[in-house]
Design a protein around this motif. Structure first.
Motif, short mmCIF file in Angstrom:
data_model
loop_
_atom_site.label_atom_id
_atom_site.label_comp_id
_atom_site.label_asym_id
_atom_site.label_seq_id
_atom_site.Cartn_x
_atom_site.Cartn_y
_atom_site.Cartn_z
N GLY A 121 0.77 -1.24 0.00
CA GLY A 121 0.00 0.00 0.00
C GLY A 121 0.80 1.28 0.00
O GLY A 121 0.22 2.35 0.15
N THR A 122 2.11 1.20 -0.19
CA THR A 122 2.87 2.44 -0.07
C THR A 122 3.75 2.76 -1.27
O THR A 122 4.67 3.58 -1.17
CB THR A 122 3.77 2.40 1.19
OG1 THR A 122 4.64 1.27 1.09
CG2 THR A 122 2.93 2.31 2.45
N THR B 113 9.31 1.34 2.11
CA THR B 113 8.79 2.11 0.98
C THR B 113 7.76 3.14 1.45
O THR B 113 6.89 2.80 2.25
CB THR B 113 8.11 1.15 -0.03
OG1 THR B 113 8.98 0.05 -0.27
CG2 THR B 113 7.79 1.85 -1.34
#
Ligand SMILES: NC(=O)c1ccc[n+]([C@@H]2O[C@H](COP(=O)([O-])OP(=O)(O)OC[C@H]3O[C@@H](n4cnc5c(N)ncnc54)[C@H](OP(=O)(O)O)[C@@H]3O)[C@@H](O)[C@H]2O)c1
Length: 327
Positions: free
Chosen positions: A8-9, A35
């Protein structure tokens, strides 16, 4: 709605998290903490590693309160999906829904809808570092089977085609866009009529958020844009957005890879009808291109990788040689 996003990043997952948050979901992130550390400061972050099987933080969080939905964006091989599910089991039960972000690469051949036959699953692929063009789809198919076997009706499989949009560091669309900015004849080793499917990551994010919100199971192709697109049409949109004039000139050169060029066209003709019916939005392609252009300009415009498309010199050489082909 309490959602756990595995990943999700970076790019695809980031758009999914954005959409979930906008939908009002309480989102928890799970990753190694490497990340996009500056992103989503308001969200809870669990630190673990799917490669080493470290899911302790996930189990502890699920024990506190179960998740209504898990969105798995960072699962590539069966071992990783089994690890995440075992961590949820250790907390005393499954999540309400498991949404697995799969890929169009699971399909074996032509066919437009989700019933298109898949490649033979490869549950034996264990190491993500060993994934390549031949094992990526089959390993994802094995992950899909595990999620379906364990979650049944509470399993949701999302199969994106090539995704683009802001933060798309693959640079496939960026190559075309930057080339369109220079205008003039553009050498391309392909038929201008080749179909192209490119999905805006923000449409994908909204689809996943809608599937979570409506608690919907099943498999969904996630391809875009909604309007049919060819390579020639893509160049025209890029030129329009860049304010130039460009013309696609097919050349007979056969590089191993050229951004967005495909030898077979079936992979670019999938149907998103099922996803459209349940929430896949349809950002106009020109809007996607404009957003990518803005993002690309703002990131300091690193030079494209060597061997990624043609250098200006190679292109001039091909055009001068009249190295064109009719297909
Ligand atoms: N891009 C496309 O065109 C396309 C097309 C079809 C399907 N997909 C699918 O989209 C997904 C990839 O999207 P993305 O990379 O942009 O997703 P993302 O979720 O935005 O980024 C990857 C995330 O995974 C985490 N991660 C990486 N290795 C990890 C590990 N060993 N343990 C725990 N977390 C880890 C990263 O955080 P840390 O580094 O901090 O761990 C990061 O948050 C994949 O499922 C891919 O198959 C993409």
């Amino acid at each position: 709605m309490r959602a756990l996003v595995l990943g999700g990043t970076a790019f695809v997952g980031r758009a999914i998290v954005d959409a979930l948050v906008r939908d009002g979901a309480e989102v928890t992130l799970f990753g190694r903490g490497r990340t996009g550390r500056e992103l989503f400061p308001g969200l809870r972050r669990l630190v673990g590693d799917r490669d080493t099987g470290d899911y302790a933080a996930l189990t502890a969080a699920a024990r506190e309160r179960p998740f209504d939905a898990v969105v798995d964006v960072s699962g590539y091989v069966l071992r990783q999906v089994r690890g995440a599910i075992a961590a949820l089991d250790a907390a005393g039960g499954h999540a309400g829904r498991y949404v697995f972000v799969s890929t169009q690469a699971v399909y074996a051949g032509p066919g437009a809808d989700e019933d298109t036959p898949r490649k033979a699953p490869r549950p034996d692929v264990e190491d993500t570092a060993r994934l390549d063009d031949t094992t990526y789809g089959p390993a994802k198919a094995a992950c899909e089977d595990e999620v379906t076997a364990r979650f049944g009706e509470r399993a949701t499989l999302v199969r994106p085609g090539q995704v683009t949009g802001p933060y798309d560091t693959s640079d496939a669309l960026v190559y075309w866009l930057r080339r369109a900015e220079r205008g003039g004849p553009m050498a391309v080793p392909a038929d201008p009529a080749q179909p192209v499917q490119l999905l805006d990551a923000r449409d994908l994010g909204r689809l996943v958020a809608a599937l979570v919100r409506t608690d919907r199971g099943g498999a969904f192709n996630a391809v875009g844009p909604a309007e049919p697109l060819t390579l020639a049409g893509l160049l025209a949109v890029c030129a329009e957005v860049a304010g130039t004039r460009a013309r696609l000139v097919p050349v007979a050169d056969r590089p191993g890879y050229f951004p967005l060029v495909r030898e077979e066209w079936a992979s670019q003709r999938r149907s998103a009808a099922r996803a459209r019916a349940v929430g896949l939005s349809a950002t106009a392609f020109a809007e996607t291109v404009a957003a990518v252009r803005e993002w690309d300009a703002g990131r300091g415009r690193p030079a494209p990788e060597a061997g990624f498309g043609y250098t200006a010199e190679r292109e001039a050489e091909l055009l001068a040689a009249g190295d064109t082909r009719a297909r």
